[in-house]
Design a protein around this motif. Structure first.
Motif, PDB file in Angstrom:
ATOM      1  N   ARG A   1     -10.657  -5.142  -1.413  1.00  0.00           N
ATOM      2  CA  ARG A   1      -9.707  -5.351  -0.323  1.00  0.00           C
ATOM      3  C   ARG A   1      -8.277  -5.138  -0.834  1.00  0.00           C
ATOM      4  NH1 ARG A   1     -13.993  -8.666   0.816  1.00  0.00           N
ATOM      5  NH2 ARG A   1     -14.800  -8.423   2.945  1.00  0.00           N
ATOM      6  N   CYS A   2      -7.501  -4.474  -0.020  1.00  0.00           N
ATOM      7  CA  CYS A   2      -6.176  -4.011  -0.430  1.00  0.00           C
ATOM      8  C   CYS A   2      -5.105  -5.064  -0.165  1.00  0.00           C
ATOM      9  CB  CYS A   2      -5.859  -2.731   0.331  1.00  0.00           C
ATOM     10  SG  CYS A   2      -4.201  -2.115   0.111  1.00  0.00           S
ATOM     11  N   THR A   3      -4.053  -5.052  -0.996  1.00  0.00           N
ATOM     12  CA  THR A   3      -2.906  -5.934  -0.779  1.00  0.00           C
ATOM     13  C   THR A   3      -1.622  -5.153  -0.503  1.00  0.00           C
ATOM     14  OG1 THR A   3      -2.558  -6.039  -3.174  1.00  0.00           O
ATOM     15  CG2 THR A   3      -3.833  -7.820  -2.168  1.00  0.00           C
ATOM     16  N   SER A   4      -1.567  -3.877  -0.909  1.00  0.00           N
ATOM     17  CA  SER A   4      -0.352  -3.086  -0.701  1.00  0.00           C
ATOM     18  C   SER A   4      -0.695  -1.601  -0.718  1.00  0.00           C
ATOM     19  CB  SER A   4       0.682  -3.400  -1.790  1.00  0.00           C
ATOM     20  OG  SER A   4       1.884  -2.688  -1.571  1.00  0.00           O
ATOM     21  N   LEU A   5       0.043  -0.839   0.082  1.00  0.00           N
ATOM     22  CA  LEU A   5      -0.123   0.617   0.154  1.00  0.00           C
ATOM     23  C   LEU A   5       1.222   1.297  -0.020  1.00  0.00           C
ATOM     24  CD1 LEU A   5      -2.329   1.060   3.364  1.00  0.00           C
ATOM     25  CD2 LEU A   5      -3.092   1.405   1.024  1.00  0.00           C
ATOM     26  N   ILE A   6       1.229   2.449  -0.704  1.00  0.00           N
ATOM     27  CA  ILE A   6       2.438   3.258  -0.822  1.00  0.00           C
ATOM     28  C   ILE A   6       2.043   4.727  -0.711  1.00  0.00           C
ATOM     29  CG2 ILE A   6       4.621   3.454  -2.076  1.00  0.00           C
ATOM     30  CD1 ILE A   6       3.307   1.636  -4.231  1.00  0.00           C
ATOM     31  N   ILE A   7       2.867   5.516  -0.037  1.00  0.00           N
ATOM     32  CA  ILE A   7       2.715   6.969  -0.037  1.00  0.00           C
ATOM     33  C   ILE A   7       3.848   7.541  -0.878  1.00  0.00           C
ATOM     34  CG2 ILE A   7       2.741   9.060   1.369  1.00  0.00           C
ATOM     35  CD1 ILE A   7       1.492   7.499   3.633  1.00  0.00           C
ATOM     36  N   THR A   8       3.513   8.449  -1.776  1.00  0.00           N
ATOM     37  CA  THR A   8       4.507   9.008  -2.686  1.00  0.00           C
ATOM     38  C   THR A   8       5.572   9.790  -1.918  1.00  0.00           C
ATOM     39  OG1 THR A   8       3.148  10.982  -3.008  1.00  0.00           O
ATOM     40  CG2 THR A   8       2.856   9.170  -4.578  1.00  0.00           C
ATOM     41  N   ALA A   9       6.742   9.959  -2.557  1.00  0.00           N
ATOM     42  CA  ALA A   9       7.827  10.731  -1.940  1.00  0.00           C
ATOM     43  C   ALA A   9       7.399  12.180  -1.727  1.00  0.00           C
ATOM     44  CB  ALA A   9       9.076  10.662  -2.818  1.00  0.00           C
TER      45      ALA A   9
ATOM     46  N   GLU B   1       4.548  13.019  -0.834  1.00  0.00           N
ATOM     47  CA  GLU B   1       3.567  12.927   0.255  1.00  0.00           C
ATOM     48  C   GLU B   1       2.260  13.635  -0.080  1.00  0.00           C
ATOM     49  OE1 GLU B   1       5.162  13.720   4.109  1.00  0.00           O
ATOM     50  OE2 GLU B   1       6.776  12.245   3.874  1.00  0.00           O
ATOM     51  N   ASP B   2       1.856  13.521  -1.356  1.00  0.00           N
ATOM     52  CA  ASP B   2       0.586  14.104  -1.760  1.00  0.00           C
ATOM     53  C   ASP B   2      -0.454  13.059  -2.126  1.00  0.00           C
ATOM     54  OD1 ASP B   2       1.920  13.210  -3.991  1.00  0.00           O
ATOM     55  OD2 ASP B   2       1.383  14.921  -5.255  1.00  0.00           O
ATOM     56  N   LYS B   3      -0.018  11.775  -2.318  1.00  0.00           N
ATOM     57  CA  LYS B   3      -0.945  10.727  -2.719  1.00  0.00           C
ATOM     58  C   LYS B   3      -0.666   9.416  -1.997  1.00  0.00           C
ATOM     59  CE  LYS B   3      -1.759  12.275  -7.489  1.00  0.00           C
ATOM     60  NZ  LYS B   3      -1.599  11.887  -8.919  1.00  0.00           N
ATOM     61  N   ILE B   4      -1.729   8.638  -1.848  1.00  0.00           N
ATOM     62  CA  ILE B   4      -1.629   7.255  -1.390  1.00  0.00           C
ATOM     63  C   ILE B   4      -2.000   6.380  -2.581  1.00  0.00           C
ATOM     64  CG2 ILE B   4      -2.453   5.538   0.261  1.00  0.00           C
ATOM     65  CD1 ILE B   4      -3.641   8.048   1.823  1.00  0.00           C
ATOM     66  N   LEU B   5      -1.169   5.403  -2.902  1.00  0.00           N
ATOM     67  CA  LEU B   5      -1.475   4.460  -3.971  1.00  0.00           C
ATOM     68  C   LEU B   5      -1.890   3.138  -3.345  1.00  0.00           C
ATOM     69  CD1 LEU B   5       1.429   5.261  -6.446  1.00  0.00           C
ATOM     70  CD2 LEU B   5      -0.950   5.991  -6.600  1.00  0.00           C
ATOM     71  N   VAL B   6      -3.046   2.646  -3.736  1.00  0.00           N
ATOM     72  CA  VAL B   6      -3.641   1.453  -3.139  1.00  0.00           C
ATOM     73  C   VAL B   6      -3.776   0.370  -4.209  1.00  0.00           C
ATOM     74  CG1 VAL B   6      -5.661   0.507  -1.962  1.00  0.00           C
ATOM     75  CG2 VAL B   6      -4.922   2.849  -1.479  1.00  0.00           C
TER      76      VAL B   6
END
Length: 425
Positions: A114-122, A124-129
């Protein structure tokens, strides 16, 4: 202006802004619309409860059976341009959307934890979970069906994550008071640690127009400013000091649940868990400190806050009559407005879907469970030592009494045995 990290609602509703786009999540439901365009009077509604469970085989990315959770949204984020939006739910789904020319779901992938935070790179090629087990995985946007790749891990639950504006650094905050700074392209290469918080780190935020500075907040009720590349703390604000004396409680916890930032004026707005007030600071980048400006009292508990690029502040509150409030800056102070067309339209969308938010009204804090139980080891040791001493005393007294009884018995034997022999004889 959003920046640095995605919105992590935890168990509660949240909102996010990007340009004219607004997204609001509550329960299993996502509502999104272009609030500033009169011609577009439609709202995009997505319900995580409708995700086809069979499509994922009811298994996580690690091929193990996934334990059944609720369909509640746990975290979401816009990409920097607003072209993409990603969310994850309690059933371990990672759902990617394209927002232009219209909202469209382009992939649904399983995640391990289960996730606590999400980020999309500047880029816009990756999602960091970031997840509850302390790991960070990356998921491709250009290959929307590809599995996740392990990037880094902590020994403790991750509570927030952020990226530097150039994607060079990934920053992760955990329950063990640590903020780690790593190279995004080589996460095993740890650049620094920002150490100083005395409780779990609830929020971190890289300042977009001063990208060498990091804001952090913690269960120790402080807001701190760092030069994160070197791990140097440059400012610390004890949040209890900014509250009015008559409202300050000795046992009140000021745990920051949201950090919002506006580049125009360098304003920082924070929301503290279960406190119906928005506190506003101004970042003095030259002096490297935060200057307290004002507080906006709210009539209801607030779930989330967000800045417009022009300085307006949106609040999402647990009020079934006016869930959204808008505050505009006027002569250095923020005043409530009610005649904004975008506000009225978005409020109507939320009220039409209020059943998704009802279950969170009056909910208790989820941060209290993150505090570690403290034990007075010396007191426990002394108590057990005293118990051992008392047992030994009782044992000695028992043995002493037993010895006296045996001695008395021998004396009786010596006294009466001759008489008994005489009688027998």
């Amino acid at each position: 202006m959003e920046g640095g990290s995605g919105r992590s609602p935890g168990p509660g509703p949240a909102l996010a802004l990007r340009g004219t786009l607004m997204a609001v999540g509550g329960g299993s439901r996502l509502l999104a619309a272009r609030r500033g365009e009169r011609r577009d009077d439609t709202v995009f509604v997505y319900d995580c409860a409708s995700v086809e469970k069979k499509a994922l085989g009811n298994k996580g990315q690690d091929k193990q059976p996934a334990d059944k959770g609720s369909d509640n949204i746990l975290a979401f984020a816009f990409s920097p341009s607003g072209d993409y939006f990603v969310l994850t739910d309690d059933n371990k789904h990672l759902i990617l959307f394209r927002t232009k020319p219209s909202w469209e779901c382009i992939s649904i992938r399983p995640v391990n934890r289960r996730c606590t935070s999400l980020i999309i790179t500047a880029a816009e090629d990756k999602i960091l979970v970031a997840d509850k087990s302390g790991d960070v995985y990356s998921y491709s946007i250009t290959e929307p069906q590809a599995e996740g790749k392990f990037e880094l891990g902590h020994l403790s639950m991750l509570l927030d994550a952020a990226l530097s504006p150039d994607d060079r650094y990934i920053l992760t905050a955990d329950r063990d008071e640590k903020i780690r700074v790593s190279l995004t392209k080589a996460p095993y290469n740890i650049v620094s640690y920002c150490l100083g918080h005395e409780e779990f780190v609830s929020r971190i935020f890289v300042v977009p127009n001063y990208p060498d500075l990091l804001l952090s907040a913690s269960g120790d009720c402080t807001l701190r400013l760092w030069k994160y590349e070197t791990g140097e703390e440059v400012y610390c604000c004890h949040l209890s000091s900014v509250c009015e004396p008559e409202t300050t409680k000795t046992d009140q916890k000021y745990i920051v649940s949201r950090i919002a930032y506006c580049c125009q004026g360098n304003y920082v707005a924070i929301l503290c868990d279960c406190i119906p007030t928005v506190y506003i600071f101004q970042l003095d980048a030259v002096a490297q400190q935060l200057v307290y400006r004002e507080q906006i009292p709210l009539k209801h508990k607030c779930w989330d806050i967000a800045f417009e690029e022009t300085g307006e502040i949106w609040t999402l509150q647990e009020n079934n009559e006016a869930p959204l409030q808008l505050y505009k800056p006027c002569d250095g102070q923020w005043k409530s407005v009610t005649d904004d067309e975008g506000l009225q339209r978005m409020s109507k969308y939320l009220l039409d879907n209020w059943t998704a938010f009802e279950g969170f009204v009056g909910a208790e804090s989820h941060y209290s469970s993150l505090y570690k139980a403290s034990f007075d080891n010396m007191a426990v040791y002394l108590q057990k030592k005293e118990e051992r001493i008392q047992k030994q005393k009782k044992k000695r007294n028992y043995c002493k009494n037993l010895a006296v009884c045996e001695e008395f018995q021998l004396w009786l034997n010596h006294l009466f045995l001759p008489f008994i022999f005489l009688l027998i004889w």
